[in-house]
Design an enzyme around this catalytic site. Structure first.
Site, mmCIF file in Angstrom:
data_model
loop_
_atom_site.group_PDB
_atom_site.id
_atom_site.type_symbol
_atom_site.label_atom_id
_atom_site.label_comp_id
_atom_site.label_asym_id
_atom_site.label_seq_id
_atom_site.Cartn_x
_atom_site.Cartn_y
_atom_site.Cartn_z
ATOM 1 N N LYS A 399 0.858 -1.194 0.000
ATOM 2 C CA LYS A 399 0.000 0.000 0.000
ATOM 3 C C LYS A 399 0.889 1.237 0.000
ATOM 4 C CE LYS A 399 -3.495 0.745 2.971
ATOM 5 N NZ LYS A 399 -4.414 0.519 4.102
ATOM 6 N N HIS A 401 -0.391 4.297 0.749
ATOM 7 C CA HIS A 401 -1.022 5.338 1.567
ATOM 8 C C HIS A 401 -1.307 4.729 2.946
ATOM 9 C CE1 HIS A 401 -4.166 2.897 -0.255
ATOM 10 N NE2 HIS A 401 -4.873 3.158 0.806
#
Ligand SMILES: O=c1ccn([C@@H]2O[C@H](COP(=O)(O)O)[C@@H](O)[C@H]2O)c(=O)[nH]1
Length: 523
Positions: A399, A401
């Site tokens: 990921k 974020h």
């Protein structure tokens, strides 16, 4: 008034919450000298004292060293903290005058308070050991060695009184008669007697426990001899989940860290005690100890195979694998698809981990199947041991974020990690996990699987599991392997309980193993 041997033992069991008896057998002393044997045992005592209900030096290892060995034995016994009982494993027995001298040697010269005896010569060979009201003796009943059945299981006539066995269909075996007689001697000598019944034979433990419900049993055979810890406890614990002392020698002294191994064994024994107390899942264990076990198959492994067959996770027939091999069985853990099935499965993993004595801090589940497995196994370990085991897992895609990265869950850096997965086929997924975990400075100490197919690679004499073990120096544990599958069907066939499909499976799995099976790696 000073306490009796068994009162002292019970007090110690309570104070350290342990039924573990640490064996003091200086197999591994650096040199064959009295000083080395003493050092070996002293270190072992220092490391394991917080977990030991008792110590059991075997006299053979000291006698083998001559006079200096005898001196070492005396010093070893003296170095055991005074609240921990010492059982001298001497297996004595002789005519009464000689037995008298043996008793003096064990209790006065050596300073032990417990001893092992054989009862083959009868009551008058045991009586001299009963003179000291503070001493206790364990009489060999059903020993843990493979040849124990040469004499100990010889059928003999049923006793006419006591033990409620007249209605039995099963033959009354010599070791049962030993147990019954020892029970009578124990009454005569105010509970100064216990029995030795190997942990390698849960069926014998169960039978003996039925004859002497309140007697202490010393059950060697866990660890190096491959006894089934959980099965033995389920069969041999008394009503109060006690009176079963489990001596472990090499399993602790030869472990990388004896203190950790002793702690892990104590925890595993306490899991079984907890189950016995709450009667959780005892029905399974019951049905398993009823049938005599053959080979190395443990009771919970049988349970697991039956469970996998019933859930159609383990299929018998003819299956073409990715490798092109035509396999007589197929295992698909993806078919454990309900909460209860996952719970059961996780308990099998938890038992495998506990019995291995492997010491770890965190479980790691590789995406995707490993995620549910690792979390369920952490819950199972919590249920069984009350230890709150942290777990972590990865994402397939990082990921960019939020908290970012690929790893989710418990901290891994500097931790000893066990990877939990279903099976290893080519080993690619495990290798990826290894990379990921080492990149965050985690130490992978083991891998836990449901099934190890134990077959050679298409281009290597090693299996995928063996390659992982070799490449990374980690222990790969599995609830069962091909060997246990075979043992399972063999036992069914021997007991006349195999259906046609299972008989055929036995043959085809045997052939498959002959063609593709691995050669075990040297330990
Ligand atoms: O039936 C028996 C009786 C005694 N022993 C003794 O116990 C230990 C077991 O050592 P491990 O290294 O834990 O296997 C050893 O001293 C034996 O002589 C037994 O194994 N079985």
């Amino acid at each position: 008034m000073a306490m009796s041997f068994f009162e002292r033992l019970e007090a110690r069991v309570k104070s350290v919450d342990s039924l573990l008896c640490v064996g003091l057998d200086p197999h591994g002393a650096q040199e064959a000298t009295g000083a080395a044997a003493y050092e070996f045992c002293k270190r072992l005592i220092e490391a394991t004292a917080p977990y030991a209900a008792a110590y059991k030096p075997n006299i053979a290892f000291f006698e083998a060293l001559g006079a200096e060995g005898w001196q070492a034995l005396l010093e070893v016994v003296q170095s055991v903290p005074s609240d921990i009982p010492v059982i001298l494993d001497a297996k004595r027995g002789d005519i009464s005058t000689t037995a008298d001298a043996y008793a003096t040697a064990c209790f006065k010269s050596v300073g032990a308070t417990g001893v092992t005896l054989h009862g083959y010569m009868g009551m008058d060979s045991v009586a001299p050991f009963m003179r000291d009201p503070h001493a206790g003796a364990f009489i060999l009943c059903k020993t843990s060695n493979p040849s124990s059945a040469d004499f100990q299981t010889i059928p003999c006539s049923l006793p006419t009184i006591g033990s409620g066995c007249q209605s039995r269909v099963l033959p009354w075996l010599l070791y049962e008669e030993v147990a019954r007689r020892a029970g009578e001697w124990g009454t005569q000598y105010q509970d100064r007697i216990g029995l030795v019944v190997g942990a390698t034979d849960p069926d014998a433990l169960k039978r003996v426990r039925a004859i002497v419900p309140d007697m202490w049993i010393l059950a060697p055979g866990i660890g190096a001899q491959g006894g089934d810890l959980i099965g033995a406890c389920a069969a041999g614990l008394s009503k109060g989940a006690s009176k079963l002392l489990l001596p472990i020698s090499r399993g602790i002294s030869q472990a990388r860290d004896p203190a950790e191994a002793a702690e892990a064994f104590r925890a595993a024994i306490n899991v079984a005690r907890k189950q016995a107390r709450s009667q959780v899942d005892m029905s399974n264990v019951e049905s398993l100890v009823e049938a005599p076990r053959g080979g190395a198959l443990k009771s919970f492994q049988s349970d697991f195979i039956r469970f996998a067959l019933d859930s159609e996770v383990l299929l018998l027939g003819s299956f073409t694998l990715k490798s092109g091999r035509v396999s007589p069985y197929f295992f698909n853990a993806g078919k454990f698809t309900s909460g209860l099935a996952l719970k059961k499965l996780s308990h099998f993993y938890a038992r495998t981990l506990l019995e291995s004595g492997l010491v770890f801090d965190v479980l790691f589940g590789p995406a995707y199947k490993g995620i549910t497995l690792a979390s369920a196994v952490a819950i199972a370990l919590g249920e069984l041991t009350e230890r709150d085991v942290p777990f972590a897992y990865d994402r397939k895609e990082a990921k960019d974020h939020g908290e970012g990265g690929r790893l989710v869950g418990a901290a891994l850096s500097g931790k000893r990690v066990v990877i939990v997965d279903d099976v290893i086929t080519a080993g690619t997924a495990i290798r990826e996990s290894m990379q990921l975990l080492t990149s965050v400075q985690a130490e992978v100490v083991g891998v836990a699987l449901a099934l190890d197919r134990q077959e050679r690679g298409t281009d290597s004499p090693l299996s995928a599991v063996q390659s992982v073990e070799q490449q990374y120096g980690v222990q790969v544990l599995s609830v069962v392997g091909l060997r246990e599958l075979l043992d399972f069907f063999m036992e069914k066939a021997e007991n006349g309980k195999a259906g046609d499909g299972e008989k055929e499976a036995l043959e085809t799995i045997r052939e498959y193993r002959a063609q593709y099976g691995v050669v075990p790696l040297q330990a």
